[in-house]
Write an enzyme that holds these catalytic residues in place. Structure first.
Site, PDB file in Angstrom:
ATOM      1  N   LYS A  99     -69.143 -35.275   8.403  1.00 30.90           N
ATOM      2  CA  LYS A  99     -67.854 -35.176   8.871  1.00 30.90           C
ATOM      3  C   LYS A  99     -67.940 -33.478   9.921  1.00 30.90           C
ATOM      4  O   LYS A  99     -67.558 -33.002  10.381  1.00 30.90           O
ATOM      5  CB  LYS A  99     -66.797 -34.971   7.952  1.00 30.90           C
ATOM      6  N   TYR A 153     -57.894 -46.747   8.605  1.00 32.06           N
ATOM      7  CA  TYR A 153     -56.383 -46.573   7.559  1.00 32.06           C
ATOM      8  C   TYR A 153     -55.087 -46.053   8.160  1.00 32.06           C
ATOM      9  O   TYR A 153     -54.081 -45.962   7.880  1.00 32.06           O
ATOM     10  CB  TYR A 153     -56.900 -44.975   7.163  1.00 32.06           C
TER      11      TYR A 153
END
Length: 304
Positions: free
Chosen positions: A141, A15
């Site tokens: 995360k 990304y």
């Protein structure tokens, strides 16, 4: 002047990875990029790899080994790579978040890495109030938020791809930071002691806008009023449940940000654990929403 840190970037074709590589070598850091050997023969990736090489980026191959379960990080290769650098930046994609624990294990064994920046280019996982399927993603995360990890947070919502505001109807998007700007702020932190063990919030003042403000801005630029479609929360939740990946992730994050109000602009930064990028690096010339929409008017540019 102190010698600049050597930076290893993992996930260079993901990304934001290529933008991190470019920002690093433009800032004259010794830059290393992790590259699978198969990428050199991949028509879609080979051009990018050649561009890295011509820019003076050092390529490190053989990060992965093939198994019956797919591609996984090869521990010994990771450790060897870590010993060549000072800072590691991960830009792995959403489906590889848990792989970062392998990166951390290699960092611990190498013993020389002074800073690790995980792939945390998104919302504040400690504050977000999110529904599934994004909730599971953010739990992974959050586990990466160990004390020596510097988390970089930005806000960029809306579908990826080649959609641009055009026609007489509009899918409402919020574009707060271009990937190039996120990368520039990220590289700024590498040798900055003020950001060590801190969350860096990327909320440039000119880009904190409501949906209505962005739509009004776009309408003024195109000289017409757009037809707007509204959706109630219960219908949005139903759409999240019914949508395939990755749209279900995008919609659940949007629900958190724009229904529940989980946005950095709504919170004061705790100086003991965080810092504002705009205050630390006022010299960074970021692209404003107004400037970006001008590009869309002129050429229907791809939205980043």
């Amino acid at each position: 002047m102190a010698e600049k840190s050597k930076i290893l970037i993992i996930g260079v074709t993901e990304y934001i990875g290529k933008y991190l590589v470019e920002a690093s070598w433009k800032a004259r850091y010794p830059t290393y990029a992790s590259v699978r050997e198969s990428m050199a023969s991949n028509p879609e990736k080979s051009g990018l790899i050649e561009r890295f090489k011509s820019s003076g980026v050092s390529l490190i191959y053989s990060f992965f080994c093939s198994t019956s379960l797919g591609d996984i990080h090869h521990h010994e290769s990771l450790v060897t790579a870590m010993k060549q650098v000072d800072v590691v930046i991960s830009a792995v994609g959403p489906g590889q978040q848990s792989d970062q624990f392998k990166i951390i294990a290699a960092i611990k064994e190498a013993g020389n890495i002074k800073r690790f920046l995980p792939s945390e280019f998104g919302v504040d996982v400690d504050r977000i109030n999110v529904v599934e399927p994004a909730a599971s993603h953010f739990r992974i995360k959050a586990k990466l938020s160990v004390p020596r990890v510097c988390r970089l947070l930005s806000f960029q919502l809306g579908p990826n791809g080649r959609q641009s505001p055009a026609g007489d109807k509009i899918t409402i998007l919020v574009i707060v930071l271009k990937k190039e700007d996120i990368a520039s702020y990220t590289i700024k932190t590498v040798d900055d002691p003020r950001t060590l063990k801190k969350i860096l919030y990327l909320s440039p003042p000119a880009n904190i806008l409501t949906f209505c403000e962005i739509i009004s801005l776009w309408e003024r630029k195109i000289g017409s009023t757009l037809e707007k479609t509204y959706i109630l929360e219960d219908k949005l939740l139903k759409k999240i449940h019914e949508s395939p990946f990755p749209m279900n992730i995008i919609l659940s994050i949007s629900h958190s940000m724009f229904v529940k109000g989980d946005h950095a602009a709504n919170h004061e930064i705790d100086a003991s654990i965080g810092a504002g990028a705009s205050e630390l690096y006022p010299e960074v010339k970021y692209t404003t929403v107004d400037e970006y929409l001008n590009l869309c008017v002129v050429g229907g540019q791809e939205l980043h």
